[in-house]
Structure formats: C-alpha cells, structure tokens
Enzyme design. Structure first.
Site, PDB file in Angstrom:
ATOM      1  N   ASP A 136      39.137 -20.764-114.470  1.00  0.00           N
ATOM      2  CA  ASP A 136      39.769 -20.177-113.292  1.00  0.00           C
ATOM      3  C   ASP A 136      39.719 -21.236-112.195  1.00  0.00           C
ATOM      4  OD1 ASP A 136      40.738 -18.103-111.470  1.00  0.00           O
ATOM      5  OD2 ASP A 136      38.720 -18.231-110.629  1.00  0.00           O
ATOM      6  N   ASP A 401      34.156 -17.296-111.968  1.00  0.00           N
ATOM      7  CA  ASP A 401      33.117 -16.843-111.040  1.00  0.00           C
ATOM      8  C   ASP A 401      33.468 -15.535-110.348  1.00  0.00           C
ATOM      9  OD1 ASP A 401      35.181 -17.759-109.493  1.00  0.00           O
ATOM     10  OD2 ASP A 401      33.936 -18.873-108.080  1.00  0.00           O
ATOM     11  N   ASP A 405      37.496 -12.197-113.425  1.00  0.00           N
ATOM     12  CA  ASP A 405      37.353 -13.062-114.599  1.00  0.00           C
ATOM     13  C   ASP A 405      36.466 -12.433-115.663  1.00  0.00           C
ATOM     14  OD1 ASP A 405      38.812 -15.049-113.254  1.00  0.00           O
ATOM     15  OD2 ASP A 405      36.996 -15.841-112.309  1.00  0.00           O
TER      16      ASP A 405
END
Length: 675
Positions: A136, A401, A405
């Site tokens: 990400d 994080d 996610d």
C-alpha cells in the site's frame, strides 16, 4: 453507496445504516474464514511428509533384505531378525519431525532482533518462496505527508505553490475540505485535505454550512458555505480531474493536457471548481446530487514524500527475485511516475482499478500476473488484487498499515503489518509485524526465509543421508560377513550422536552464503531446495557414510583383533564420517563445531570406558585401530569430493554408450537369420 463494516471508526459526520447481512455472510466472518484457511501444501512440512512416506518402504525393505541375506548365509533366525531390526532402526530419522519446527523458531528469533515479530513461525516457509509483494503506497512507501507543489490556474498557467496568483484556486480547494464541526473549527484527517489546508492558511471569512467528505467511489469532496456569513451560498468541489472536469461548464480545452503533464511528473492532481447556488436551493440536496454546471477554478498538484529507505527496499527486493507491486489510489500516470522514482523500471506495467472491476476473476489474474503498479485502486479492491495474484500462481506478500489493508493482509500468503504507524486491524491480521519504521528489514526477512529452507534441507540430508548410508553398510556387511555388523544398540548410539545434536544445530544455523542467495533469486524453493538437490545431497552422504564404515570394518577384520574390535571401528567410522561431513558443510558455525566435536568426544569417551563400551557391544580401541578409523574417514571424505566428477562423467558418457547398445525392433528378423 457506502458500506460500514464491524469495527469501523466514525471520525466525522452522521449517518444512517441499514443492516444488509449477518452471521457468516458478513465481512467479519469472511476474515475469520480466511484466518482459518488450510495452509499451503507446498511448505516444508509437506515436503517432510512426502520424504517420510518414501523413506518408510525403504526402511522396511532394508530390514527385510538384511534378514533375508542372513538366512541365506545360514544365520540363526533370531540373529537374522535382530540384524534386520537393527538396520530398520538405523533407517528411522528420529529427529526429522523436529527439524522444521526448530528451524522456524530459530529464524523467528533472529528476525525479532532485527525488529520483525513473527506471529506464525510457519509463515517463514512461505516467506522463502515469496515471489510477489504488494505495498500500500500511502503511509508505507511514502510518508503520508502530502505537500502542495504546483497550481495551474483556469488559463492553464502552472505556478509554484505560494504564488499570489494561485491563491484563489488554493483557497477554493481549502473551502471544499469538510470540517469536523459545522463551525469549521475541526480539522479533517484525510492527508489531501491536510496538505491543502496547510497551504491555504486561515480563512476566517468562510463559514461552512454543509460538507461532503472525500470517498474513493465518489471521486470528490464538496462543501457549501458563505463568504462573510451573509453572502450567497457557494458550492465548492475538489476531486479527481476525471470526475470534476466533466462537471464544469467552462473548462479550457487544454486543462486535461495540463493535468496529464503534471501527473507524469509524479504529482497527485486535484481539480477545483465552484458554483453559486440559486435562490431556494437547499445545501444538503445540492450535495446529494452529482455536481454540474461548475466554474473551473484550477488544478492543484501535490507531492507525496517518499520514505528515504523506499528506493533501497524496492531495489533489494528486485535483486532478491521478488516482484514488488504498488497499490495506490493515484492517477495511473502519477502512480507510474512515483513508482519509477521509488525504483520501479521505466517500463513498469500499470493496471487500473476500473480495468479490474470490469474483468472477471480469470481475466484479473491474467492482468495482474506481471503488473507492477495498480492505480486508482479502491480499498476493497486490494483484496481482489491479492486473491487474483494467488490465482495466478504467485506466492504473495501484502504490506500495509491501514484498517482498509487488513483483509488483503489476511488473504495474502504472508501478511505484514507495521506496528510503529499502523492500525490495530492491520497488525492483528498480519503474520509478520515490523516494529520499527525501516521496512528494509523485509529484505533481510526474505533472506531469512530462504536460508530456512537450506538449513532444513541440510539437516534432512544429515538425517536421511546418514541413515541411508548405515542401511547400505548393514546390507553390504551382511553380504560379506553373513550378519549385520552393528547391533540395534549400536545403531541407536549412532543416531544419537549424529542425528540429534549436530542435525538440530544445522537446522537452527543460517547458511549466510552469498552465492547461494544469488542462486535462490526467483527460484521456486519448494522444488529447487527440497527436490533434486536434496536427493543428490542425500545420495552423496549415504555413499560417503557407507564407504567410511565399510573401510573401517574391513580394516578391523583384516588386522589382528576380535570381531567386536572391527564392529567398534565401524561404529566409530560411521559416526566420525557423518560428523566430518557436517563440519565441512558448516565449518563457520560455532554451534555446529561445538555439537559435532562434542559428539565425537562423547563417543570416544564411551568407547574407551570399559563398562560403558561393553554395554553397547564395543571394546576400547588402541592406537592402531584409531588410526584405521581416521584413515577410513579420510578415504570417505576424499571419495565424497570425487563423487560429483564421477556423476558428471557418467551423465556425459552414458548417452554415447546407450547409442551403441543394440536395440531390438519388434517384428524385425535378426541379422543372419533365415526365414
């Protein structure tokens, strides 16, 4: 429409929700199901089970062969059966079930010193096989600290942030940022809003009446307010150019070209527009409708600050043969430019979230198999990306994080959370948790996972290869002497000294071989390490062990002494040959040195102690016998060095020999025969 899932934190506004699913049909239940999924069968344990299934028939066959040969040589039934049992005992690798477990725990301990907590030790097996890792972008590869870099006005002129002529577009964008409170006293949590508000500064003349926060599915944020408190109500909108620009009635023709040029420079582009509300228009109703008839105000270009270690991380993973994939909500051109700055190649393949949404599962797997960047990806599509990559045969890691996610982290073969700046949901879903801020430890974690496979392979070779050599020596000794040379107690003693401590020491020791790491890059370790190379290693160890034991046994039989003396020499040669091979393979490991030399010293002490020696059917040896044992071990090690050359020569010349062998064709008349 928006979906609210269990555990969602509301940071702004009010909403009314309708329950659409319960029980097993909820996303929370899906996460639980993913957590309980059956691990991949390609791990170390699966390979150990396969080797055990193959070794069991050989174990029984070895014992039966010794018993049968003894009976043929006229040995009593009791002695023949005892010899077969001793060989069967030799063939059982007692330490095999512990190898993978102790290797995983040792690797997890080493990683914990580097700031990586391993919540599931078995994950390290998949880490060694990982060939794709998804990141990400925001907050992981970048600082999640956007700053305003450029501003393009309605005339298409691009100016630096802070230019007075760009103030109108920046101010309009700031007014489109919804506040937490209706009076404008709160601050939003979205990184884009923070960057815009920081660049615009205070705006006491603006009073916001209604706000609509940014959502990926919508593509824009909007607000309605008044200037000076008594002026006309104004709708201000900021969002993705492909969403906002079509809603503008007077956008310049070259606006899209300017936006693309800025995006190619790696900047995140926001289009800004506004419209004065007509008399009687309700602010809430206006925000509910798709905007239209807007007046184009300008383009804002924001830069996402990359973390200092991100380029080194991407480079290290690519050198290790792991394909990094960045997931971002940015425009495709922006995402490509940022990826190139972070270390991706210029020809990086970009796939968009819209393309994924329009494709079925098979097509998604085909598109993502070689993708480097997934742009305009919605949070819920991250799970699709991970699952599609797994469908394509990839061993996938997911690093994130944020709470959005968590599902993708759980679905990946290796889920990685970040403790320092990550959400609790991401950490709880992860298999590995990075406790610090430096993600470079992931490169070390990949090396550790691959070293785990090699450590396990070396330990298996010690266990199975040594035992196979003992079985071979038992069969050969039975052919030559009429009975198995070593008793059951002696075979158990051999396995104690060679299997338990040295093999476990090898399993917990990292190889640290740079050439080996280079050879592992991109290799499917399940077959590359525990496949043919392991079989070759087992074969070499078996032949070497059998050669050393046979040589010492024959020296004992053809030199003055009792039968017990020759079997004691064979016992010492079996143990000594295996320990010498282990030392040669891991000569740099202090733990392997201590365990190997300690086992050798314990064997010598046991043999030279009369009472203990007699208990195991041995006898103390003199200088001549010990010299013979040492010579047999040296001969075996010399033979081991020659084995690869012999095998290569056979592989090279056997096809030529096979070509010269006569081949009978069915139905052909032999030469010289008459019908």
């Amino acid at each position: 429409y928006c979906m609210v899932f269990e555990g969602t934190t509301v940071v702004a506004g009010r909403a009314r929700a309708v329950v659409v699913d319960t029980g097993d049909h909820t996303e929370a239940a899906r996460a639980v199901a993913l957590a309980a999924r059956t691990p991949s069968a390609a791990g170390v344990q699966a390979r150990l089970q396969e080797l055990t299934r193959k070794a069991l028939p050989l174990t029984l066959a070895g014992g039966a062969a010794v018993t049968g040969l003894s009976l043929l040589r006229g040995a009593p039934i009791r002695q023949a059966v005892a010899g077969g049992v001793s060989v069967a005992v030799a063939a059982v690798p007692e330490g095999l079930p512990l190898v993978a477990t102790v290797a995983q725990l040792a690797a997890a301990r080493r990683l914990s010193r580097r700031g990586v907590l391993v919540r599931t030790p078995r994950t390290l097996e998949a880490l060694g096989r990982m060939d794709t890792v998804c990141f990400d972008k925001t907050g992981t590869l970048t600082e999640n600290a956007l700053r305003l870099s450029r501003v393009a006005g309605p005339d298409g002129t691009v100016r630096r942030a802070g230019d007075p002529e760009a103030a109108d577009a920046v101010r309009t964008a700031a007014r489109a940022c919804p506040r937490l409170n209706g009076d404008g006293g709160g601050r939003p949590t979205h990184a884009t809003d923070e960057a815009v508000l920081d660049a615009a500064g205070d705006d006491p003349a603006w009073t916001q009446e209604e706000g609509l926060p940014f959502e990926t599915s919508r593509g824009y944020a909007a607000a309605v307010g008044r200037e000076g408190g008594s002026g006309p109500a104004v709708l201000v909108v900021k969002g993705a150019p492909e969403t906002v620009l079509p809603a503008c009635a007077d956008q310049p023709q070259d606006t899209a070209e300017v936006a693309q040029r800025l995006a190619r420079a790696g900047l995140r582009i926001i289009a800004v527009a506004r419209r004065t509300l007509a008399q009687g228009e309700d602010a809430a109703d206006v925000l509910e409708r798709q905007p239209s008839g807007l007046e184009f105000t300008g383009l804002l270009a924001l830069a996402d600050v990359a973390r200092e270690t991100s380029p080194a991380l991407v480079r290290g993973l690519r050198e290790a043969g792991v394909r990094p994939v960045v997931l971002t909500g940015d425009h495709p051109q922006t995402a490509h430019a940022i990826a190139v700055d972070l270390g991706w190649p210029e020809d990086a393949v970009v796939v968009t979230g819209d393309e994924l949404a329009a494709a079925d599962r098979t097509a998604r797997s085909r598109m993502l198999r070689d993708a480097d960047v997934v742009a305009r990806v919605a949070p819920e599509q991250k799970l699709q990306v991970v699952e599609s990559l797994r469908d394509a045969g990839r061993v996938v890691g997911m690093v994130g994080d944020g709470a959005n996610d968590a599902a993708a982290i759980r679905a990946a073969d290796i889920g990685v959370g970040i403790s320092a700046r990550g959400s609790a949901a991401a950490r709880n879903a992860a298999d590995l948790v990075v406790t610090g801020d430096d993600l470079l430890v992931l490169v070390e974690a990949v090396r550790e996972g691959r070293a785990l496979w090699h450590s396990v392979a070396d330990a298996i070779a010690i266990l199975i290869g040594g035992n196979a050599g003992e079985v071979g020596f038992g069969i050969l000794g039975t052919v030559l002497g009429g009975a198995a040379p070593l008793s059951t107690r002696q075979m158990l003693l051999v396995n104690l000294f060679t299997d338990l401590f040295p093999a476990m020491a090898v399993a917990v020791t990292k190889t640290g071989d740079p050439e080996q790491e280079a050879a592992d890059a991109g290799a499917p370790l399940g077959t590359a390490v525990l496949g043919e190379p392991l079989i070759r290693q087992i074969r070499h160890r078996a032949l070497t062990t059998a050669l050393g034991a046979t040589a010492a046994w024959l020296l004992g039989r053809f030199t003055p002494g009792t039968e017990r003396r020759s079997t004691t020499m064979a016992l010492c040669a079996v143990v000594g040959t295996q320990l010498a091979q282990t030392l040669a393979d891991r000569r740099d490991s202090r733990l392997v040195q201590v365990t190997s030399l300690g086992s050798a010293a314990a064997l010598v002490a046991l043999v030279q102690t009369p009472g203990a020696s007699r208990l195991f059917g041995c006898t103390p040896l003199g200088p001549v016998a010990w010299t013979g044992v040492a010579a047999a071990i040296a001969l075996a090690l010399a033979g081991q060095r020659a084995l690869p050359g012999v095998e290569d020569a056979i592989a090279r010349y056997w096809p030529k020999v096979a070509e010269r062998l006569p081949v009978e064709t069915p139905g052909a008349v032999p030469q010289g025969a008459r019908g």
